[in-house]
Design a protein around this motif. Structure first.
Motif, PDB file in Angstrom:
ATOM      1  N   CYS A  55       1.029  -1.180  -0.007  1.00  0.00           N
ATOM      2  CA  CYS A  55       0.177  -0.030  -0.091  1.00  0.00           C
ATOM      3  C   CYS A  55       0.806   1.322   0.262  1.00  0.00           C
ATOM      4  O   CYS A  55       2.158   1.295   0.586  1.00  0.00           O
ATOM      5  N   CYS A  58       0.588   3.207   3.746  1.00  0.00           N
ATOM      6  CA  CYS A  58       0.634   2.154   5.542  1.00  0.00           C
ATOM      7  C   CYS A  58       1.825   0.941   4.615  1.00  0.00           C
ATOM      8  O   CYS A  58       2.246   0.650   5.676  1.00  0.00           O
ATOM      9  N   SER A  60       0.839  -1.488   3.801  1.00  0.00           N
ATOM     10  CA  SER A  60       0.541  -3.308   4.683  1.00  0.00           C
ATOM     11  C   SER A  60       1.091  -3.587   3.037  1.00  0.00           C
ATOM     12  O   SER A  60       0.374  -3.354   1.298  1.00  0.00           O
ATOM     13  N   CYS A  69      -4.476   0.246  -0.239  1.00  0.00           N
ATOM     14  CA  CYS A  69      -4.926  -1.201   0.922  1.00  0.00           C
ATOM     15  C   CYS A  69      -6.321  -0.678   0.669  1.00  0.00           C
ATOM     16  O   CYS A  69      -7.048   0.578   0.977  1.00  0.00           O
ATOM     17  N   CYS A  72      -6.768   2.174   3.985  1.00  0.00           N
ATOM     18  CA  CYS A  72      -6.876   3.236   3.623  1.00  0.00           C
ATOM     19  C   CYS A  72      -7.665   3.682   2.232  1.00  0.00           C
ATOM     20  O   CYS A  72      -7.435   5.541   3.395  1.00  0.00           O
TER      21      CYS A  72
END
Ligand SMILES: [Zn+2]
Length: 279
Positions: A55, A58, A60, A69, A72
């Motif tokens: 992402c 962030c 992830s 993601c 987000c």
């Protein structure tokens, strides 16, 4: 005499050969360095491919590169109508089309219309910080795409995009101007023209955060001027100022004033994020 000449010639030839040899060694080293850089790049690309997609906000894991993601995306507060037509600040309810906020009526900005893609909070704030301070050059694409969407009314082939310039010192430390990166992407998507050299920042200003209105005005006093190129380009043009974030709008207001004085037909502002004070 003849002997001396011959010896001189031999010395010269020897020196030339030595020079050639040095040059050969040097260029071999240059080629090796180039090859090494090329391999390092390839290695980097291979590494990028090997890493699972992340992402942008962030880091992830996500399904594909270049996106956010689900969490987000959900946390991103995109700015949609209804909003103030002058400031671009969202309204809590729809009061009808073309409405202007009390704040814009009380102190009208020097620009015509301001638009922003998202509120400066959560993932949008993270993207702005990553673009500016981390190696976030790959973020400019998706951020610019959201800006082009939010500012589509301001764009088009007759618009001239002018990013807020950085002071040379800051540009040197950071190596790039995040506003120029975003403006380049918006230009690519919208077909608007881009001009990076219209305005010069001739004074390194303090960050505007925490300053009173009077302090902000003093801070920006004499900070910008139009370049010779800007003076030639701006008259009669429809300008769209581009920045990453609008906080108080003081900098954009100062630049809009400058451009209008120089004869711009219209000045609008487009930012990725906007600080929204809901109070
Ligand atoms: Zn995320």
């Amino acid at each position: 005499m003849k002997q001396i000449h011959q010896r001189l010639r031999m010395d010269t030839e020897r020196l030339n050969r030595a020079d050639d040899e040095r040059a050969r060694r040097f260029s071999a080293r240059g080629a090796a360095a180039g090859l090494w850089r090329g391999l390092a790049r390839l290695g980097g690309a291979a590494l990028d491919l090997a890493l699972p997609p992340q992402c942008l906000a962030c880091a992830s894991p996500v399904a594909s590169n270049g996106g956010l993601c689900l969490a987000c995306w959900g946390g991103m507060r995109l700015i949609e109508r209804p909003y103030c037509e002058r400031l671009g600040t969202p309204f809590p309810a729809d009061f009808g089309p073309g409405l202007v906020s009390p704040r814009a009526l009380a102190s009208p900005p020097a620009w015509g219309r301001a638009r922003a893609a998202a509120r400066f909070e959560g993932p949008a704030r993270e993207l702005v910080h990553r673009l500016k301070y981390a190696d976030g050059l790959h973020l400019a694409g998706p951020m610019g795409a959201l800006m082009a969407r939010a500012g589509h009314e301001l764009l088009g082939p007759d618009a001239l995009l002018v990013p807020v310039p950085l002071h040379r010192g800051r540009m040197w430390r950071r190596r790039f101007n995040q506003s120029a990166l975003l403006a380049r992407q918006v230009a690519k998507i919208s077909g608007a023209a881009l001009e990076l050299q219209a305005i010069e920042r001739i004074k390194a200003t303090r960050p505007q955060v925490g300053l009173t209105a009077a302090q902000r005005a003093a801070n920006l006093q004499g900070a910008f001027r139009l370049s010779a190129r800007g003076r030639a380009l701006v008259p009669g043009r429809r300008i769209v100022l581009v920045d990453d974030v609008m906080t108080t709008g003081a900098t954009l207001d100062r630049l809009a004033r400058l451009l209008r004085r120089a004869g711009a037909a219209e000045v609008d502002a487009l930012t990725f994020a906007l600080v929204v004070n809901d109070a």
